[in-house]
Design a protein around this motif. Structure first.
Motif, PDB file in Angstrom:
ATOM      1  N   VAL A 379       0.614  -1.199  -0.138  1.00  0.00           N
ATOM      2  CA  VAL A 379       0.179  -0.044  -0.125  1.00  0.00           C
ATOM      3  C   VAL A 379       0.930   1.249  -0.061  1.00  0.00           C
ATOM      4  O   VAL A 379       1.609   1.426   0.648  1.00  0.00           O
ATOM      5  CB  VAL A 379      -0.924   0.169   1.409  1.00  0.00           C
ATOM      6  N   ARG A 380       0.525   2.230  -0.796  1.00  0.00           N
ATOM      7  CA  ARG A 380       1.340   3.558  -0.834  1.00  0.00           C
ATOM      8  C   ARG A 380       0.344   4.521  -0.462  1.00  0.00           C
ATOM      9  O   ARG A 380      -0.738   4.653  -0.899  1.00  0.00           O
ATOM     10  CB  ARG A 380       1.878   3.761  -2.423  1.00  0.00           C
ATOM     11  N   VAL A 381       0.927   5.492   0.389  1.00  0.00           N
ATOM     12  CA  VAL A 381      -0.022   6.480   0.961  1.00  0.00           C
ATOM     13  C   VAL A 381       0.750   7.933   0.813  1.00  0.00           C
ATOM     14  O   VAL A 381       1.727   7.786   1.236  1.00  0.00           O
ATOM     15  CB  VAL A 381      -0.373   6.238   2.467  1.00  0.00           C
ATOM     16  N   PHE A 382       0.155   8.930   0.362  1.00  0.00           N
ATOM     17  CA  PHE A 382       0.727  10.003   0.010  1.00  0.00           C
ATOM     18  C   PHE A 382      -0.052  11.307   0.706  1.00  0.00           C
ATOM     19  O   PHE A 382      -1.417  11.147   0.879  1.00  0.00           O
ATOM     20  CB  PHE A 382       0.380  10.480  -1.527  1.00  0.00           C
ATOM     21  N   SER A 383       0.734  12.353   0.998  1.00  0.00           N
ATOM     22  CA  SER A 383      -0.027  13.533   1.315  1.00  0.00           C
ATOM     23  C   SER A 383       0.649  14.660   0.361  1.00  0.00           C
ATOM     24  O   SER A 383       1.899  14.570  -0.099  1.00  0.00           O
ATOM     25  CB  SER A 383       0.571  14.030   2.789  1.00  0.00           C
ATOM     26  N   PHE A 384      -0.152  15.476  -0.188  1.00  0.00           N
ATOM     27  CA  PHE A 384       0.241  16.487  -1.108  1.00  0.00           C
ATOM     28  C   PHE A 384      -0.613  17.703  -1.018  1.00  0.00           C
ATOM     29  O   PHE A 384      -1.472  18.071  -0.309  1.00  0.00           O
ATOM     30  CB  PHE A 384      -0.106  15.994  -2.379  1.00  0.00           C
ATOM     31  N   ALA A 385      -0.074  18.870  -1.734  1.00  0.00           N
ATOM     32  CA  ALA A 385      -0.537  20.015  -1.828  1.00  0.00           C
ATOM     33  C   ALA A 385      -1.411  20.116  -3.178  1.00  0.00           C
ATOM     34  O   ALA A 385      -0.994  19.759  -4.128  1.00  0.00           O
ATOM     35  CB  ALA A 385       0.300  21.160  -1.776  1.00  0.00           C
ATOM     36  N   TYR A 386      -2.654  20.431  -3.235  1.00  0.00           N
ATOM     37  CA  TYR A 386      -3.391  20.534  -4.461  1.00  0.00           C
ATOM     38  C   TYR A 386      -2.825  21.206  -5.735  1.00  0.00           C
ATOM     39  O   TYR A 386      -2.812  20.989  -6.783  1.00  0.00           O
ATOM     40  CB  TYR A 386      -4.846  20.867  -4.211  1.00  0.00           C
ATOM     41  N   ARG A 387      -2.203  22.415  -5.172  1.00  0.00           N
ATOM     42  CA  ARG A 387      -1.605  23.417  -6.296  1.00  0.00           C
ATOM     43  C   ARG A 387      -0.512  22.800  -6.780  1.00  0.00           C
ATOM     44  O   ARG A 387      -0.136  22.946  -7.967  1.00  0.00           O
ATOM     45  CB  ARG A 387      -1.185  24.811  -5.412  1.00  0.00           C
ATOM     46  N   ASN A 388       0.152  21.736  -6.454  1.00  0.00           N
ATOM     47  CA  ASN A 388       1.197  21.150  -6.976  1.00  0.00           C
ATOM     48  C   ASN A 388       0.803  19.901  -7.809  1.00  0.00           C
ATOM     49  O   ASN A 388       1.529  19.049  -8.245  1.00  0.00           O
ATOM     50  CB  ASN A 388       2.426  20.803  -6.003  1.00  0.00           C
ATOM     51  N   TYR A 401      -7.443   5.884  -4.257  1.00  0.00           N
ATOM     52  CA  TYR A 401      -8.259   6.895  -3.620  1.00  0.00           C
ATOM     53  C   TYR A 401      -7.671   7.969  -3.533  1.00  0.00           C
ATOM     54  O   TYR A 401      -6.584   8.166  -3.279  1.00  0.00           O
ATOM     55  CB  TYR A 401      -8.670   6.440  -2.200  1.00  0.00           C
ATOM     56  N   VAL A 402      -8.373   9.339  -3.751  1.00  0.00           N
ATOM     57  CA  VAL A 402      -7.734  10.604  -3.596  1.00  0.00           C
ATOM     58  C   VAL A 402      -8.684  11.205  -2.643  1.00  0.00           C
ATOM     59  O   VAL A 402     -10.110  11.466  -3.030  1.00  0.00           O
ATOM     60  CB  VAL A 402      -7.747  11.706  -4.781  1.00  0.00           C
ATOM     61  N   PHE A 403      -8.409  11.711  -1.340  1.00  0.00           N
ATOM     62  CA  PHE A 403      -9.243  12.276  -0.463  1.00  0.00           C
ATOM     63  C   PHE A 403      -8.936  13.888  -0.048  1.00  0.00           C
ATOM     64  O   PHE A 403      -7.723  14.106  -0.224  1.00  0.00           O
ATOM     65  CB  PHE A 403      -9.018  11.532   0.828  1.00  0.00           C
ATOM     66  N   ASP A 404      -9.934  14.479  -0.286  1.00  0.00           N
ATOM     67  CA  ASP A 404      -9.724  16.042   0.079  1.00  0.00           C
ATOM     68  C   ASP A 404      -9.751  16.585   1.316  1.00  0.00           C
ATOM     69  O   ASP A 404     -11.099  16.213   1.954  1.00  0.00           O
ATOM     70  CB  ASP A 404     -10.531  16.932  -0.931  1.00  0.00           C
ATOM     71  N   CYS A 405      -8.763  16.798   2.160  1.00  0.00           N
ATOM     72  CA  CYS A 405      -8.882  17.161   3.385  1.00  0.00           C
ATOM     73  C   CYS A 405      -9.319  18.499   3.744  1.00  0.00           C
ATOM     74  O   CYS A 405      -9.358  19.256   4.980  1.00  0.00           O
ATOM     75  CB  CYS A 405      -7.440  16.829   4.168  1.00  0.00           C
ATOM     76  N   CYS A 469      -4.574  18.616   0.821  1.00  0.00           N
ATOM     77  CA  CYS A 469      -4.836  19.598   1.464  1.00  0.00           C
ATOM     78  C   CYS A 469      -4.182  21.099   0.671  1.00  0.00           C
ATOM     79  O   CYS A 469      -3.745  20.809  -0.346  1.00  0.00           O
ATOM     80  CB  CYS A 469      -4.698  19.603   2.870  1.00  0.00           C
ATOM     81  N   THR A 470      -4.704  22.264   1.325  1.00  0.00           N
ATOM     82  CA  THR A 470      -3.939  23.243   0.846  1.00  0.00           C
ATOM     83  C   THR A 470      -2.451  23.311   0.572  1.00  0.00           C
ATOM     84  O   THR A 470      -1.851  23.805  -0.655  1.00  0.00           O
ATOM     85  CB  THR A 470      -4.315  24.721   1.769  1.00  0.00           C
ATOM     86  N   GLY A 471      -1.685  23.003   1.801  1.00  0.00           N
ATOM     87  CA  GLY A 471      -0.263  23.054   1.349  1.00  0.00           C
ATOM     88  C   GLY A 471       0.529  21.836   1.471  1.00  0.00           C
ATOM     89  O   GLY A 471       1.591  21.857   1.613  1.00  0.00           O
ATOM     90  N   GLY A 472      -0.278  20.851   1.983  1.00  0.00           N
ATOM     91  CA  GLY A 472       0.368  19.329   2.054  1.00  0.00           C
ATOM     92  C   GLY A 472       1.223  19.337   3.267  1.00  0.00           C
ATOM     93  O   GLY A 472       2.128  18.822   3.263  1.00  0.00           O
ATOM     94  N   GLN A 473       0.927  20.217   4.139  1.00  0.00           N
ATOM     95  CA  GLN A 473       1.644  20.122   5.382  1.00  0.00           C
ATOM     96  C   GLN A 473       1.101  19.709   6.712  1.00  0.00           C
ATOM     97  O   GLN A 473       1.703  19.194   7.617  1.00  0.00           O
ATOM     98  CB  GLN A 473       2.102  21.691   5.717  1.00  0.00           C
ATOM     99  N   HIS A 474      -0.398  20.046   6.893  1.00  0.00           N
ATOM    100  CA  HIS A 474      -1.122  19.735   8.317  1.00  0.00           C
ATOM    101  C   HIS A 474      -1.793  18.544   8.145  1.00  0.00           C
ATOM    102  O   HIS A 474      -1.620  17.491   8.474  1.00  0.00           O
ATOM    103  CB  HIS A 474      -1.386  21.079   8.716  1.00  0.00           C
ATOM    104  N   VAL A 498       4.732   8.654   1.619  1.00  0.00           N
ATOM    105  CA  VAL A 498       5.393   9.964   1.237  1.00  0.00           C
ATOM    106  C   VAL A 498       4.649  11.169   1.517  1.00  0.00           C
ATOM    107  O   VAL A 498       3.504  11.317   1.032  1.00  0.00           O
ATOM    108  CB  VAL A 498       5.550   9.567  -0.318  1.00  0.00           C
ATOM    109  N   HIS A 499       5.176  11.899   2.099  1.00  0.00           N
ATOM    110  CA  HIS A 499       4.809  13.127   2.338  1.00  0.00           C
ATOM    111  C   HIS A 499       5.456  13.970   1.433  1.00  0.00           C
ATOM    112  O   HIS A 499       6.502  14.714   1.705  1.00  0.00           O
ATOM    113  CB  HIS A 499       5.090  13.513   3.811  1.00  0.00           C
ATOM    114  N   ARG A 500       4.987  14.294   0.158  1.00  0.00           N
ATOM    115  CA  ARG A 500       5.612  14.719  -0.848  1.00  0.00           C
ATOM    116  C   ARG A 500       6.145  16.350  -0.527  1.00  0.00           C
ATOM    117  O   ARG A 500       7.371  16.552  -0.803  1.00  0.00           O
ATOM    118  CB  ARG A 500       4.641  14.809  -2.087  1.00  0.00           C
ATOM    119  N   GLU A 501       5.167  17.094  -0.076  1.00  0.00           N
ATOM    120  CA  GLU A 501       5.613  18.552  -0.067  1.00  0.00           C
ATOM    121  C   GLU A 501       6.873  18.692   1.141  1.00  0.00           C
ATOM    122  O   GLU A 501       7.226  19.608   1.341  1.00  0.00           O
ATOM    123  CB  GLU A 501       4.371  19.361   0.244  1.00  0.00           C
TER     124      GLU A 501
END
Length: 520
Positions: A379-388, A401-405, A469-474, A498-501
């Motif tokens: 299983v691969r799990v990512f966090s990201f910022a939508y702007r990127n 799946y893509v979830f919008d926080c 989320c907005t900045g892929g940070q919180h 992977v916490h990309r940002e």
């Protein structure tokens, strides 16, 4: 003090280079950290009761022979009123989970893991520690029996109940006390009852492993007592859900040491001991608070009364007069202002182990695919910022799946959290205290669990979850991390995070899973 220094000199061959008195606990014993010239330390103890000190020394020696995690006694004076023991450091479980306690019982994942690790170690000292133990050395008595139960119930009656001036029929109450004591001592107990098993009496080493201290009041007795003592400690404010999970962990661990009763019987008997332990601590709080006027014990009465109120509401015990008296007690005006605790929203997700659903052989494959039966699943799990942009899928399977926080409360709007991430303690507490992210994750977990089960059943090799989320940070970082730990803990599959940002990549390795048992 001089006798302790003399004992150290006799043991080490020279006087200690430094002696520091440690804070005194509930007993009359005094503790000192004693260091040599190189900084190596031991703990020196000065007691007031030879029998109590003898019990500790005997139990420590016995438990060390059984290779249990307890301090080792290094030297003992001739009168047994002074002894030296190994230094287990200064970090107790009580200290390590202080954040959750101060947050009103909102324990984070790391704090819960320490509690799980501790409760799973308890049967080791209770069952394995009892083997070959001569209980005649225990202080002040060798076993838990009718007399000790009645002593504690009458301690509650005289030190707590009577000072409230509540009207009650003493003979009717005494009759129920005797019936209650008979039920508590009905089962044969061959285990070691720690008696004072609480977070303050568990020390943690550098890896977070628990070590046990202050067991000198232990005796032969039922293992239920220590579970009740640990999980229903009034000041800890463990939620109902967390307690259930920790009882489950204890029950599963106990199976490794002895034959266990049915879940129903276990829970019923544990409930009796929770009620007994609650009355017992109220007696102690009444004496220390009402009579000795110690503020700490007076402050501990409200949460203990709340524990009692919850017990009265959860189960109808077969002691009618005693239960009626306790209900009238909790309804007294002096206790009526005790607020009901708010739902512990930090328990909105579950990290306990549970087995994967096993398909019936007659079901056959639901579909046919070139990926069937290949496995194992990663299983691969990512966090990201939508702007990127959404993370690319490198497996060739078309993503998952893509979830919008972004519908949840954003800690990044507030200055104290702007330079932190969803991996940092202040942000975790902000999100769990607010609770929106936990409600959000409840739905995510249901989807993820069903999907992972099915993929494992079919032998698929890849599944992807992304949180934006907005900045892929919180919020996205918090959600991705917790889903990853949830899936790895529950199903035992490899999870790549992977916490990309943030430029952070970690792998939670696949592991073998234990056998699932019934959950009390």
């Amino acid at each position: 003090m001089q006798r302790l220094i003399d004992l150290y000199r006799q043991w080490a061959g020279e006087a200690p280079a430094n002696v520091q008195k440690l804070p005194q606990a509930g007993s009359n014993r005094e503790y000192y950290r004693m260091a040599d010239a190189d900084g190596a330390t031991v703990v020196g103890v000065v007691g007031t009761s030879r029998d109590e000190d003898h019990a500790f020394v005997y139990l420590s020696n016995h438990f060390n022979k059984r290779r249990l995690p307890v301090p080792r006694v290094l030297a003992v004076s001739d009168d047994e009123l002074c002894y030296l023991q190994t230094d287990l450091g200064s970090v107790s479980l009580f200290d390590a989970i202080a954040g959750g306690r101060e947050a009103g019982g909102r324990y984070n994942v790391n704090e819960k893991e320490l509690l799980v690790r501790t409760i799973r170690e308890l049967p080791d000292i209770q069952i394995r520690g009892a083997r070959g133990l001569d209980f005649s050395h225990c202080y002040p008595q060798p076993e838990f029996n009718m007399d000790s139960v009645l002593f504690d119930l009458n301690y509650f009656k005289y030190c707590f109940l009577k000072p409230t001036e509540l009207d009650f029929h003493e003979l009717k109450l005494e009759a129920d006390f005797r019936l209650f004591a008979k039920d508590l001592t009905a089962e044969r107990a061959d285990s070691f009852m720690y008696r004072d098993f609480q977070a303050r009496n568990v020390m943690l080493d550098g890896r977070g492993n628990p070590w046990f201290i202050d067991f000198q009041g232990g005796r032969r007795g039922p293992y239920y007592y220590d579970v009740a003592s640990f999980l229903w400690q009034a000041s800890a404010r463990y939620s109902h859900k967390l307690r259930r999970e920790l009882v489950y962990e204890y029950y599963e661990s106990l199976k490794n040491y002895t034959e266990v009763p049915s879940v129903r019987h276990f829970v019923e008997q544990l409930s009796r001991f929770v009620l007994f332990r609650t009355l017992q601590v109220l007696g102690a709080y009444g004496f220390r608070g009402y009579f000795e006027q110690k503020r700490h014990f007076i402050d501990s009465i409200p949460p203990a009364i709340q524990n009692l109120r919850e017990m009265l509401g959860l189960k109808c015990f077969p002691y009618p007069y005693m239960m009626d008296m306790l209900r009238r007690l909790t309804a007294l005006p002096r206790f009526a202002t005790i607020e009901q605790p708010a739902l512990n929203r930090a328990d909105g997700y579950r990290t306990a182990h549970t087995n994967v659903y096993k398909a019936h052989p007659q079901d056959g494959p639901a579909t046919f695919s070139k990926y069937d039966g290949r496995g194992p699943l990663v299983v691969r799990v990512f966090s990201f910022a939508y702007r990127n942009g959404i993370p690319a899928d490198e497996s060739g399977n078309g993503g998952g799946y893509v979830f919008d926080c972004r519908s949840t409360h954003n800690p990044g709007r507030y200055e104290p959290y702007k330079k932190l991430t969803g991996l940092d303690e202040p942000v975790i507490r902000f999100l769990e205290d607010d609770g929106e992210i936990l409600v959000f994750l409840e739905s995510v977990y249901k989807l993820a669990d069903a999907h992972v089960r099915r993929y494992m059943q079919r032998g698929f090799t890849d599944l992807m979850f992304c949180f934006g989320c907005t900045g892929g940070q919180h919020r996205s970082v918090y959600s991705a991390q917790h889903l990853a730990e949830h899936i790895n803990g529950k199903f035992g599959v490899e999870v790549r995070i992977v916490h990309r940002e943030q430029g952070i990549s970690t792998v939670l390795e696949a592991r073998s899973k234990g056998k699932e048992g019934p959950q009390p």
